[in-house]
Write an enzyme that holds these catalytic residues in place. Structure first.
Site, PDB file in Angstrom:
ATOM      1  N   CYS A 173       0.837  -1.204   0.000  1.00 47.85           N
ATOM      2  CA  CYS A 173       0.000   0.000   0.000  1.00 47.85           C
ATOM      3  C   CYS A 173       0.872   1.256   0.000  1.00 47.85           C
ATOM      4  O   CYS A 173       1.444   1.596  -1.026  1.00 47.85           O
ATOM      5  CB  CYS A 173      -0.985  -0.035   1.166  1.00 47.85           C
ATOM      6  N   HIS A 184      -3.615  -5.135   0.221  1.00 49.58           N
ATOM      7  CA  HIS A 184      -3.088  -5.498   1.538  1.00 49.58           C
ATOM      8  C   HIS A 184      -2.989  -7.021   1.686  1.00 49.58           C
ATOM      9  O   HIS A 184      -3.885  -7.660   2.244  1.00 49.58           O
ATOM     10  CB  HIS A 184      -3.981  -4.925   2.636  1.00 49.58           C
ATOM     11  N   GLU A 215      -1.282  -8.694   3.730  1.00 51.98           N
ATOM     12  CA  GLU A 215      -1.235  -9.127   5.135  1.00 51.98           C
ATOM     13  C   GLU A 215      -2.617  -9.454   5.670  1.00 51.98           C
ATOM     14  O   GLU A 215      -2.762 -10.197   6.658  1.00 51.98           O
ATOM     15  CB  GLU A 215      -0.554  -8.057   6.004  1.00 51.98           C
TER      16      GLU A 215
END
Length: 230
Positions: free
Chosen positions: A111, A212, A214
């Site tokens: 990001c 994202h 994660e």
């Protein structure tokens, strides 16, 4: 077996925890979990001191998400919706990104981290993406991920890692690449044309996503980073 040491940049923000309310160096724990699950040893890197000096001690680095980059760094005036600018973080992370690239340190931008990579290499950003694409699907509400498909470029390093089929991934960004930085290759796009991933051909491992990973169950990008770092 020694785990590869993976540095992860972090936020510095006011925060409340247990009985405290103070400025804190913090990072969503999902980053830490993903790196550990992939076989790496996560180390959080606050934007203080000489951050670039740690490059020689790391096996890989992740530039994590966060607030907007100061638009003066790509020769623009701030849009009214540009916010959470932290000049001290910009300074530290731009130096870290430059040093990591020069050292061929395995690098994953996420990001904001993609945007730091792009601007470090001379690129620019759309400061408020809804003005460009006409919708807010990339960040539908404060603190809420959007889930939109991205198409990955066949034959790219990204495709080798995540596969060539369209992916529905977590998004939370109101900015995106406008002009690509020198040497960068766009390797994933949203249906509205937004660049969602880039890589630096010829580098040992330098990839970045606007989404994202994660927050996704598949840890393929983290396994690839840790594998390159090992």
């Amino acid at each position: 077996m020694t785990r590869p040491l993976i540095g992860i940049t972090c936020y510095v923000e006011p925060a409340r925890f247990t009985v405290w309310d103070m400025t804190t160096a913090l990072l969503p724990y999902m980053y830490v979990e993903q790196v550990a699950r992939a076989g790496g040893q996560p180390v959080i890197l606050p934007p203080a001191g000489d951050l670039a000096s740690v490059v020689g001690r790391l096996d890989g680095v992740i530039l994590a998400g966060g607030g907007d980059i100061d638009p003066s760094l790509y020769a623009e005036t701030p849009h009214e919706r540009t916010g959470f600018v932290r000049p001290f973080r910009d300074s530290a992370e731009f130096a870290l990104a430059d040093a990591a690239l020069k050292a061929e340190l395995p690098f994953l931008g996420i990001c904001r981290g993609l945007q730091v990579l792009n601007v470090t290499l001379g690129g620019s950003l759309h400061q408020h993406l809804p003005d460009v694409v006409g919708h807010s699907g990339h960040a539908p509400a404060p603190g809420e991920f959007g889930h939109m498909p991205v198409g990955v470029t066949p034959g790219s390093r990204m495709a080798e890692i995540v596969g060539g089929d369209p992916l529905t991934v977590p998004h939370y960004h109101h900015q995106a690449i406008r002009r690509l930085g020198d040497g960068l290759l766009a390797t994933a796009h949203a249906a509205d044309g937004t660049i969602e991933a880039v890589e630096l051909p010829g580098h040992r491992f330098a990839l970045a996503t606007q989404w994202h990973p994660e927050a996704a169950e598949d840890g393929a990008l983290f396994r690839a980073l840790v594998g390159a770092a090992g």
